[in-house]
Design an enzyme around this catalytic site. Sequence first.
Site, mmCIF file in Angstrom:
data_model
loop_
_atom_site.group_PDB
_atom_site.id
_atom_site.type_symbol
_atom_site.label_atom_id
_atom_site.label_comp_id
_atom_site.label_asym_id
_atom_site.label_seq_id
_atom_site.Cartn_x
_atom_site.Cartn_y
_atom_site.Cartn_z
ATOM 1 N N LYS A 92 42.199 35.571 43.654
ATOM 2 C CA LYS A 92 41.791 36.079 42.027
ATOM 3 C C LYS A 92 42.281 37.665 42.180
ATOM 4 O O LYS A 92 42.680 38.189 41.158
ATOM 5 C CB LYS A 92 40.605 35.977 41.669
ATOM 6 C CG LYS A 92 40.049 36.180 40.513
ATOM 7 C CD LYS A 92 40.869 35.752 39.251
ATOM 8 C CE LYS A 92 40.406 35.738 37.801
ATOM 9 N NZ LYS A 92 39.874 37.125 37.454
ATOM 10 N N GLU A 151 48.002 41.193 36.809
ATOM 11 C CA GLU A 151 47.677 41.152 35.784
ATOM 12 C C GLU A 151 47.736 42.645 35.146
ATOM 13 O O GLU A 151 48.693 43.276 34.270
ATOM 14 C CB GLU A 151 46.275 40.910 35.537
ATOM 15 C CG GLU A 151 45.735 40.697 34.115
ATOM 16 C CD GLU A 151 44.288 40.046 34.305
ATOM 17 O OE1 GLU A 151 44.039 38.963 34.483
ATOM 18 O OE2 GLU A 151 43.424 40.831 33.761
HETATM 19 O O1 6PG Z 1 41.993 36.207 34.602
HETATM 20 C C1 6PG Z 1 41.172 36.562 33.698
HETATM 21 O O2 6PG Z 1 40.889 35.790 33.042
HETATM 22 C C2 6PG Z 1 41.017 37.972 33.775
HETATM 23 O O3 6PG Z 1 41.501 38.800 34.778
HETATM 24 C C3 6PG Z 1 39.532 38.192 33.529
HETATM 25 O O4 6PG Z 1 38.904 37.945 35.017
HETATM 26 C C4 6PG Z 1 39.092 39.765 33.181
HETATM 27 O O5 6PG Z 1 39.334 39.632 31.693
HETATM 28 C C5 6PG Z 1 39.353 40.554 34.057
HETATM 29 O O6 6PG Z 1 38.533 40.626 35.051
HETATM 30 C C6 6PG Z 1 39.294 42.023 33.458
HETATM 31 O O7 6PG Z 1 39.652 42.927 34.284
HETATM 32 P P1 6PG Z 1 39.640 44.383 34.041
HETATM 33 O O8 6PG Z 1 38.446 45.000 33.627
HETATM 34 O O9 6PG Z 1 40.033 44.914 35.598
HETATM 35 O O10 6PG Z 1 40.983 44.852 33.356
#
Ligand code: 6PG
Length: 337
Positions: free
Chosen positions: A188, A195
Site C-alpha cells: 500500500k 498515487e
Molecule cells: O488508496 C487510497 O484510497 C488512498 O491512498 C487513501 O489511502 C488516502 O486517500 C491517502 O492515504 C491520502 O494520502 P495522502 O494524505 O498522503 O495524500
Amino acid sequence: MQMGMIGLGRMGANMVRRLVRAGHDCVVFDVSARAVEALERDKAVGAGSLQELVRGLRKPRAVWIMVPAAVVDRTIAELLPDLERGDILVDGGNSYYVDDLRRARELAPKGIHYVDVGTSGGVWGVDRGYCQMIGGEEAVVSHLDPIFAALAPDIASAPRTPGREARGGTAEHGYLHCGPSGAGHFVKMVHNGIEYGLMAAYAEGLNILRGASAGKRRRDVDAETTPLRDPEHYQYQFDLADVAELWRRGSVVGSWLLDLTAGALLEDPELERFGGRVADSGEGRWTIHASVDEGVPSPVLTAALYQRFSSRGEADFADKVLCALRHAFGGHEEKKP
Ligand SMILES: O=C(O)[C@H](O)[C@@H](O)[C@H](O)[C@H](O)COP(=O)(O)O
C-alpha cells in the site's frame, strides 16, 4: 462472520455498511457517539466503549482498526487487557509497515494475531469495493477471507487480463495476501507513492495545457525577464474539462484518477475552492525512504513528494536564497508582482 470495527470515519463507516450488506455482523465503536448511532441505523451493533465492543464479539474475536496511523498503537494498548489468545487484530489504516513488524512481534507472545491491510478505495469504496493489500499469517488471513471478499470489488470491476483464468487466486477479486507481517502495508505504501506520481503527472500536464494561452495574456513578471519566444505559438485556450473528458475515452492515459480529474474540472473549471496546499500523510515519504534504503531510483515519485512540500510554502526560504544570491552576485532586483 462477525467483525468489530473501531473508527467510523469516511473509510470505516462505509466498510461496515458494505460488510452488513453482505450479511456479516458488525459491532462498531468510534469516539464520536453520533458516528456509532449512524451505523446502528444501518444495522450494525453499536458499542459505547472499546471494552463493550470486545464483549460483543464471539471468540476468536476479530477486530478491524480503522483509525489514523498515529492512533493505532494507543488503540491496541487500550484493547489488549480485554483480548485473549487466538483473537485477531486487523490494522486497515495507512500504518508504516515497520510499525506492523514491531506490533506483530509484540503481540505474538500474547497469542494475538496481527494482520495489516492496506485499503484503497476512498469514499467511493462502499459501492465500488475496497482493494485490499494484506500481510500476516497464512491461516489467519484465510480465516478472514469472507470479510476480505465482502469488502473487495467485484471481479467484473475490471476486464479480465487475458490468460489470467488459468492462474486463479484472489488478486482479480480485489484482495491479495501479499506476504507476512508488514507486506500489506508495504504494498500500500508503494501504491500511494505511485498515487503521488500519477496525480502530479496529471496536474503538471493540465497546467501546461492551461499555459498554452500565454501568448494572449498580458506580460507578467517572468515575461519581463524572459519574454515568450514566440507568442503566436501559445494562443490556445483549451477547455481542460473537455480535454480530461476526451482522454477518458480510448486514450493511453485513462484511469480512475483521470475520471476524478474530469469530474472536478467540470464542476469547478478554475478549481477555485482549493488553495493548492497539498497535504501528505506519510506513505509518499516512506516510499522514498524504501527506495533510498534499497538503492533503487525513484525520481518521479520523489519529485511528486517534494512538490507537495513546496505547495505548502516549504520552498519559500530556498526561493528567497535564490533571490538574495542573484542580487548579491549580479545586482538583480527581485521583481515584485
Ligand atoms: O488508496 C487510497 O484510497 C488512498 O491512498 C487513501 O489511502 C488516502 O486517500 C491517502 O492515504 C491520502 O494520502 P495522502 O494524505 O498522503 O495524500
